[in-house]
Design a protein around this motif. Structure first.
Motif, PDB file in Angstrom:
ATOM      1  N   TYR A   1       2.800  -0.359  -3.497  1.00  0.00           N
ATOM      2  CA  TYR A   1       2.415   0.621  -2.999  1.00  0.00           C
ATOM      3  C   TYR A   1       3.280   1.830  -2.917  1.00  0.00           C
ATOM      4  CZ  TYR A   1      -0.550   3.582   0.403  1.00  0.00           C
ATOM      5  OH  TYR A   1      -1.466   4.449   0.902  1.00  0.00           O
TER       6      TYR A   1
ATOM      7  N   LYS B   1       0.025  -5.321   3.110  1.00  0.00           N
ATOM      8  CA  LYS B   1       0.694  -4.252   2.672  1.00  0.00           C
ATOM      9  C   LYS B   1       1.597  -3.725   3.833  1.00  0.00           C
ATOM     10  CE  LYS B   1      -1.137   0.632   2.285  1.00  0.00           C
ATOM     11  NZ  LYS B   1      -2.622   1.393   2.027  1.00  0.00           N
TER      12      LYS B   1
ATOM     13  N   GLN C   1      -1.120   1.530  -6.492  1.00  0.00           N
ATOM     14  CA  GLN C   1      -0.865  -0.003  -5.536  1.00  0.00           C
ATOM     15  C   GLN C   1      -1.209  -0.972  -6.688  1.00  0.00           C
ATOM     16  OE1 GLN C   1      -3.504   0.734  -2.310  1.00  0.00           O
ATOM     17  NE2 GLN C   1      -5.304  -0.163  -3.487  1.00  0.00           N
ATOM     18  N   SER C   2      -0.749  -2.113  -6.492  1.00  0.00           N
ATOM     19  CA  SER C   2      -1.012  -3.333  -7.273  1.00  0.00           C
ATOM     20  C   SER C   2      -1.616  -4.379  -6.082  1.00  0.00           C
ATOM     21  CB  SER C   2       0.051  -3.732  -8.263  1.00  0.00           C
ATOM     22  OG  SER C   2      -0.331  -5.117  -8.797  1.00  0.00           O
ATOM     23  N   THR C   3      -2.519  -5.016  -6.414  1.00  0.00           N
ATOM     24  CA  THR C   3      -3.023  -5.929  -5.342  1.00  0.00           C
ATOM     25  C   THR C   3      -3.256  -7.368  -6.340  1.00  0.00           C
ATOM     26  OG1 THR C   3      -5.424  -5.455  -5.467  1.00  0.00           O
ATOM     27  CG2 THR C   3      -4.155  -4.543  -3.767  1.00  0.00           C
TER      28      THR C   3
ATOM     29  N   ASP D   1      -8.992  -8.506  -2.331  1.00  0.00           N
ATOM     30  CA  ASP D   1      -7.627  -8.459  -2.315  1.00  0.00           C
ATOM     31  C   ASP D   1      -6.994  -9.327  -1.503  1.00  0.00           C
ATOM     32  OD1 ASP D   1      -7.577  -6.624  -4.250  1.00  0.00           O
ATOM     33  OD2 ASP D   1      -7.826  -4.897  -2.853  1.00  0.00           O
TER      34      ASP D   1
ATOM     35  N   TYR E   1      -0.626  -7.385  -1.472  1.00  0.00           N
ATOM     36  CA  TYR E   1      -0.142  -6.400  -2.386  1.00  0.00           C
ATOM     37  C   TYR E   1       1.020  -6.516  -3.019  1.00  0.00           C
ATOM     38  CZ  TYR E   1      -3.223  -2.950  -0.287  1.00  0.00           C
ATOM     39  OH  TYR E   1      -4.302  -2.384   0.266  1.00  0.00           O
TER      40      TYR E   1
ATOM     41  N   HIS F   1       7.608  -2.244  -2.257  1.00  0.00           N
ATOM     42  CA  HIS F   1       7.187  -3.407  -3.292  1.00  0.00           C
ATOM     43  C   HIS F   1       8.080  -4.548  -2.735  1.00  0.00           C
ATOM     44  CE1 HIS F   1      10.775  -2.831  -5.821  1.00  0.00           C
ATOM     45  NE2 HIS F   1      10.811  -1.445  -5.625  1.00  0.00           N
TER      46      HIS F   1
ATOM     47  N   TYR G   1       2.669 -11.750  -3.641  1.00  0.00           N
ATOM     48  CA  TYR G   1       1.895 -10.737  -2.815  1.00  0.00           C
ATOM     49  C   TYR G   1       2.269 -10.850  -1.367  1.00  0.00           C
ATOM     50  CZ  TYR G   1      -1.589 -14.341  -1.817  1.00  0.00           C
ATOM     51  OH  TYR G   1      -2.258 -15.501  -1.484  1.00  0.00           O
TER      52      TYR G   1
END
Length: 157
Positions: free
Chosen positions: A80, A112, A63-65, A74, A77, A101, A109
């Motif tokens: 994920y 999630k 994942q990237s937050t 955070d 996202y 994504h 962002y």
């Protein structure tokens, strides 16, 4: 005197012949954990924290937050991914089976649960070189791809 010498020699032989099991890392166990890196230069206001969690049963979550610059909370996202992995010597091969994504380039962002699932018609596999002590993962750029020099993911637990 002979008895003491024999006793010392026996003890020495036992100590030398025993191996320390802690010195032999089991790759299947040593690779488990969370690896992380932070991209600080992609935005003036945000840091992007990328992580790869390798779990029991060869399961993986990546994942990237996004976080405020220098922050620890955070905000949302960027992606994920869920999948499986295998270890081929010192190369970690990850196959992502579910990918969520961002699809709008104007958004940095999302929560999630709002990330859209992206279906694909191709096999999505990443490869990483594993350090000898299992503390770093370094992305392996695929053939014929243009990649920036990789920054390693560092094990955080």
């Amino acid at each position: 005197m002979k008895r003491t010498l024999v006793l010392i020699m026996s003890l020495l032989a036992i100590l030398v012949s025993c191996s320390n099991e802690d010195d032999d890392l089991n790759p299947g166990q040593a690779i488990l954990g969370i690896y992380q890196k932070t991209d600080r230069d992609l935005s003036d206001e945000l840091d992007f924290v990328r992580s790869i969690e390798l779990k029991q049963g060869q399961q993986v979550v990546a994942q990237s937050t996004a976080r405020n610059k220098g922050g620890s909370e955070d905000l949302g996202y960027q992606y994920y991914y869920v999948g499986t992995y295998k270890l081929e010597g010192k190369v970690l091969v990850i196959n992502f089976t579910e990918t969520f994504h961002l699809t709008d380039p104007d958004i940095s962002y999302l929560p999630k649960n709002e990330l859209p699932e992206v279906s694909r018609e191709y096999f999505f596999e990443d490869r990483y070189s594993v350090s000898d002590d299992y503390q770093e993962l370094i992305y392996i750029c695929p053939p014929n791809a243009l990649c920036v020099p990789p920054t390693p993911f560092e094990k955080i637990n």
